[in-house]
Enzyme design. Structure first.
Site, mmCIF file in Angstrom:
data_model
loop_
_atom_site.group_PDB
_atom_site.id
_atom_site.type_symbol
_atom_site.label_atom_id
_atom_site.label_comp_id
_atom_site.label_asym_id
_atom_site.label_seq_id
_atom_site.Cartn_x
_atom_site.Cartn_y
_atom_site.Cartn_z
ATOM 1 N N ALA A 271 22.276 19.432 31.137
ATOM 2 C CA ALA A 271 21.441 18.458 30.250
ATOM 3 C C ALA A 271 21.255 16.972 30.570
ATOM 4 O O ALA A 271 21.666 16.243 30.722
ATOM 5 C CB ALA A 271 20.782 18.842 28.760
ATOM 6 N N MET A 272 20.167 16.934 30.048
ATOM 7 C CA MET A 272 19.381 15.189 30.282
ATOM 8 C C MET A 272 19.237 14.710 28.914
ATOM 9 O O MET A 272 17.511 15.078 28.454
ATOM 10 C CB MET A 272 18.843 14.979 31.003
ATOM 11 C CG MET A 272 18.863 13.897 31.724
ATOM 12 S SD MET A 272 20.282 12.368 31.644
ATOM 13 C CE MET A 272 20.142 10.436 31.344
ATOM 14 N N GLU A 307 22.658 16.657 23.551
ATOM 15 C CA GLU A 307 21.675 15.869 23.949
ATOM 16 C C GLU A 307 20.494 15.678 23.032
ATOM 17 O O GLU A 307 19.913 14.077 22.447
ATOM 18 C CB GLU A 307 20.446 16.387 24.838
ATOM 19 C CG GLU A 307 21.041 17.576 26.061
ATOM 20 C CD GLU A 307 22.363 15.990 26.400
ATOM 21 O OE1 GLU A 307 21.880 15.117 26.398
ATOM 22 O OE2 GLU A 307 23.052 16.342 26.982
#
Length: 880
Positions: A271-272, A307
């Site tokens: 994920a980012m 995140e």
């Protein structure tokens, strides 16, 4: 025309931390306009530049695979003599002190298979900009110490792309025509370009309001691809829990009006953390009981937490340069580990993290890509998203908490956020904040950031009955390191009496605070007085430091610790030592042509743990976890890898046969008809039940098959179905193919479940695996450009199917190397991560070394065409 991206050896520049220079220019404001088109997207950029010093300088902007259509300075077309373009650069000659630069570029998202920059995933537009993807979108100062305010306008087909998202808050939206619509987003917080994000497509959405600790209302949204909305609720719940936890534990409150997560099918990472718009690999979002396992649920909760926690540890306080990556990742991994421990089983989480360190990070420390958690140099930054930076970085943060204590540690983190909010900083700034808040001098501790390798702690003990003194002599060293730095290593400990109870320690000599020994010299002695009987040393409790303990003990002492220590991590470590000793003794006996018999103390110790109702159910499965082949080879280099793997299989079969009746009882006693819930008690019960089922699978008998088949056909959840299929691969069951085919037909419309189907077959050690792998690559469900699918089949085969991947004919090596080169042509990051099983060739026996090196040299013979990412890893592995 579009500038070509080449990978010639002349471009393989090494970047050094020591060469860091502050930027000559900064960008005050960024205005971007995207006119989305699958093959001809135009990006209009208006950048407000300001020179930081008065010295005359050229402005060098990064840009890759861009077609420059227009360029203006202060609304005037820039004449050709005022700028130039080279591969990867747009240079503005003699740039003034203040100006506005307008550019228009054209890019081709449909052709972008690197999954960096702007690309298409399942027909939807998405972005990935960390670390250097933004330069594939527009010309920019693509470095993390350039912090700017972004305003983004997106124009797209209204019917095909009804959802248009970017960072920050939605400002305006409207229609341009019957076919086109637009939106405008503004991010009121300063951010580097690597945190930019854009998503456009047709998504389903689940949303809910969230009230922050100070009463602000935030709109939480989870976007998923059409038809997957029934798998989004748990992700939304995890996001809420993450926000509540960060407020309660760290006092961190969210700052925008909206927080969005978008799940996409094609993503190189997990994920980012893009500001306010997280983009996720959908395997870390999608879940319902019929499609996701307990492990999936745990990972989703942890990654969503990770995140979200980046909003402070990474976004509001970010990295000055990419050498500081662990500044944000190490701290955030530590935070997500703590969150997951609080939400699930603490011991399950802790042992899982330690297993990753010992079996993967220790290998990285000893391999060709060994580097400190703050690297000194890189050719491709993509290669430093590693277990060292992330997981060892987190263990370094954990050591700080042990050294300072929880209260001062929390005070230090709060100080770090307070003084650095809105800034791009370094690991030194983090340690300085901890020193300021705690009053501790951490100058020696800073060395952890610049020292590569795994410290080994040699332990000697001596008990003098007449003086009632117990002495512990510790010595630290780092194998293979030249002039290693002496580190501050906190070692949690206890002394155990003959019943396994912790002994009170009224009189100690040496640097001991509470239950922590502080090792700060190369050699150090610690004395414990008034000890009336010889104690057993319990050391490195809760894995308080990322080190390896060299402490030869009698096997029966390990068995005692395994049965009695109050610290479950030490009990698990003792079990692991016993299992490792059995494997190596078995191997050595075979090499001598002798039969091997597992000692009685092994049989009784592990049996007692299986029958001990006071041990947490989820802990039992860890006691029977085998060490990875890589971990064994780090200590016993050049052992035959296939023989080692066969002995591990033999030991597992021995456990199955020896405790046959116990496994049946455990299975029956933990099989219940409760409807599936992801709750700790249920997860623990399923864990123990499925451990028993998998060991019964090793028996390969009719009665074990009946249980396996019954669980597969009657279970109401994916956890139990996958466990049944895994159990099938352990024995020679005739119906295995039939059940695997049924599974595929039942779940062929669910890509993440089919990833599991591929993964199980890739790890199946039955003969003919390479032929099966090649056949599966031709299967209609195999997606050769999807990272999840490629990792599930090729990655799992190379990493876990030891017997077949390392077969003597080396056919798998040649096949695998050719696949790596194929993948490198369109996705270097994926290809480079796959090469790791070959890059550790020095661990293997001489014959396999030669065969692997042959393939690595063949890869380098194509050095003019392979990526910097792949070149760096292969080149270092051959030179190491």
């Amino acid at each position: 025309m579009t500038a070509a991206n080449t990978n010639s050896s002349q471009e393989r520049k090494t970047h050094y931390l020591k060469d860091y220079k502050a930027p000559a220019f900064t960008i005050k404001k960024v205005n971007l306009t995207f006119k989305l088109h699958k093959t001809e997207t135009t990006v209009s950029s208006k950048l407000e530049f300001e020179k930081i010093d008065s010295a005359e300088a050229d402005l060098e902007l990064n840009g890759e695979s861009l077609e420059l259509l227009e360029i203006k300075m202060d609304n005037k077309a820039l004449s050709p003599d005022k700028y130039s373009t080279t591969a990867g650069k747009l240079i503005i000659h003699n740039a003034p002190s203040k100006f506005i630069l307008d550019t228009v570029v054209r890019i081709n998202p449909a052709a972008n298979k690197t999954l960096n920059g702007l690309y298409l995933s399942n027909g939807n537009y998405t972005t990935q900009c960390e670390p250097h993807g933004f330069r594939c979108i527009t010309y920019y100062l693509d470095r993390p110490d350039i912090l700017s305010y972004f305003t983004v306008r997106i124009i797209a087909d209204k019917k095909e792309y009804p959802v248009l998202l970017s960072n920050g808050n939605l400002i305006e939206s409207g229609d341009l025509s019957a076919d086109l619509h637009w939106v405008e987003w503004h991010d009121p917080t300063l951010k580097p370009c690597y945190l930019f994000a854009l998503v456009a497509g047709d998504f389903d959405c689940v949303s809910r309001p969230f009230k922050t600790m100070h009463g602000r209302e935030v709109d939480l949204r989870i976007y998923v691809e059409k038809g997957k909305l029934d798998q989004a609720d748990f992700a939304l719940l995890s996001l809420e829990k993450s926000m509540q936890w960060d407020e309660a534990v760290y006092g961190r409150e969210y700052d925008l009006d909206i927080y969005m997560i978008v799940a996409v099918s094609d993503f190189n990472f997990g994920a980012m953390e893009n500001k306010g718009l997280n983009i996720f690999n959908d395997q870390y979002v999608l879940a319902n009981p019929k499609l996701a396992t307990d492990n999936d649920y745990t990972n989703i909760q942890g990654v969503i937490g990770h995140e979200y926690f980046h909003n402070w540890s990474g976004n509001r306080v970010t990295c000055r340069d990419w050498f500081q990556l662990s500044l944000k990742e190490g701290l955030t991994v530590f935070r997500d580990q703590s969150f997951t421990s609080d939400m699930t089983s603490a011991i399950n989480k802790r042992i899982g993290d330690i297993y990753l360190m010992k079996n993967y990070q220790f290998a990285e420390d000893a391999g060709p890509m060994s580097h400190p958690i703050r690297p000194e140099s890189y050719v491709s930054m993509n290669n430093f998203y590693t277990t060292t930076v992330y997981n060892k970085g987190a263990e370094v943060i954990r050591m700080l908490q042990v050294i300072l204590g929880e209260d001062l540690f929390a005070k230090g983190v709060a100080e770090y956020f307070r003084i650095n909010d809105g800034s791009a900083v370094t690991t030194d700034d983090f340690i300085s904040a901890m020193e300021s808040a705690s009053g501790f001098n951490l100058s020696q501790f800073r060395r952890w950031y610049s020292q590569a390798g795994t410290p080994h702690i040699k332990v000697d003990t001596n008990y003098n009955k007449s003086s009632k003194q117990f002495k512990v002599l510790l010595e630290q060293h780092i194998p293979g390191a030249e002039s290693p730095k002496i580190l501050h290593i906190p070692l949690k400990f206890a002394l155990l009496d003959e019943l396994g109870n912790d002994i009170a320690l009224p009189n100690t000599e040496g640097d001991i605070v509470g239950d922590v020994i502080h090792l700060t010299m190369k050699k150090q002695e610690f004395t414990f007085s008034d000890i009336t009987e010889k104690p057993i040393l319990s050391l490195l409790r809760n894995f308080s430091a990322p080190v390896k303990i060299d402490f030869p003990r009698e096997p029966k002492e390990y068995a005692f610790i395994m049965s009695h220590d109050a610290d479950l991590v030490c009990r698990w470590e003792a079990a692991a030592e016993l299992i490792q000793k059995v494997i190596i003794d078995w191997y050595d006996s075979q090499e001598r042509g002798q039969a091997y018999e597992v000692p009685d103390y092994i049989k009784s110790s592990f049996r007692d743990c299986l029958l001990d109702n006071n041990i947490p159910k989820e802990f039992v499965s860890h006691l029977f976890t085998m060490p990875s082949i890589k971990y064994l080879l780090l200590q016993y280099k050049h052992y035959d890898v296939v023989k080692l793997d066969e002995i591990i299989g033999s030991l597992q079969s021995w456990f199955a046969e020896t405790y046959r009746d116990i496994w049946f009882n455990i299975y029956n006693n933990n099989s219940n008809k409760l409807s599936y819930k992801f709750e700790n008690d249920q997860v623990a019960t399923r864990s123990l039940k499925n451990l028993a089922l998998i060991y019964l699978g090793y028996l390969g008998t009719d009665d074990s098959f009946e249980l396996i088949e019954s669980q597969y056909r009657n279970s109401d959840n994916m956890t139990d179905k996958i466990a049944a299929l895994l159990a099938l691969t352990k024995g020679n069951f005739e119906s295995k193919d039939e059940l695997f085919n049924q599974f595929y037909l039942s779940y062929k419309d669910y890509p993440l479940v089919i990833d599991k189907w591929f993964r199980l077959q890739a790890g199946d050690k039955a003969p003919g695996a390479l032929t099966r792998i090649k056949a599966l690559m031709q299967h209609q469900a195999f997606a050769a450009e999807n990272p999840n699918r490629v990792r599930a089949l090729l990655g799992v085969f190379a990493a876990t199917n030891v017997k077949n991947f390392h077969a003597a004919d080396a056919a798998a090596y040649a096949f695998y190397a050719s696949e790596i080169m194929r993948i490198d042509k369109f996705n270097p990051q994926l290809a480079t991560r796959l090469v790791e099983p070959l890059s550790v060739w020095r661990l293997y026996d001489k014959g396999r070394q030669e065969k692997i090196c042959k393939e690595l040299h063949l890869i380098l013979e194509n050095s003019e065409s392979i990526s910097n990412d792949l070149f760096e890893v292969v080149d270092k592995s051959l030179k190491s």
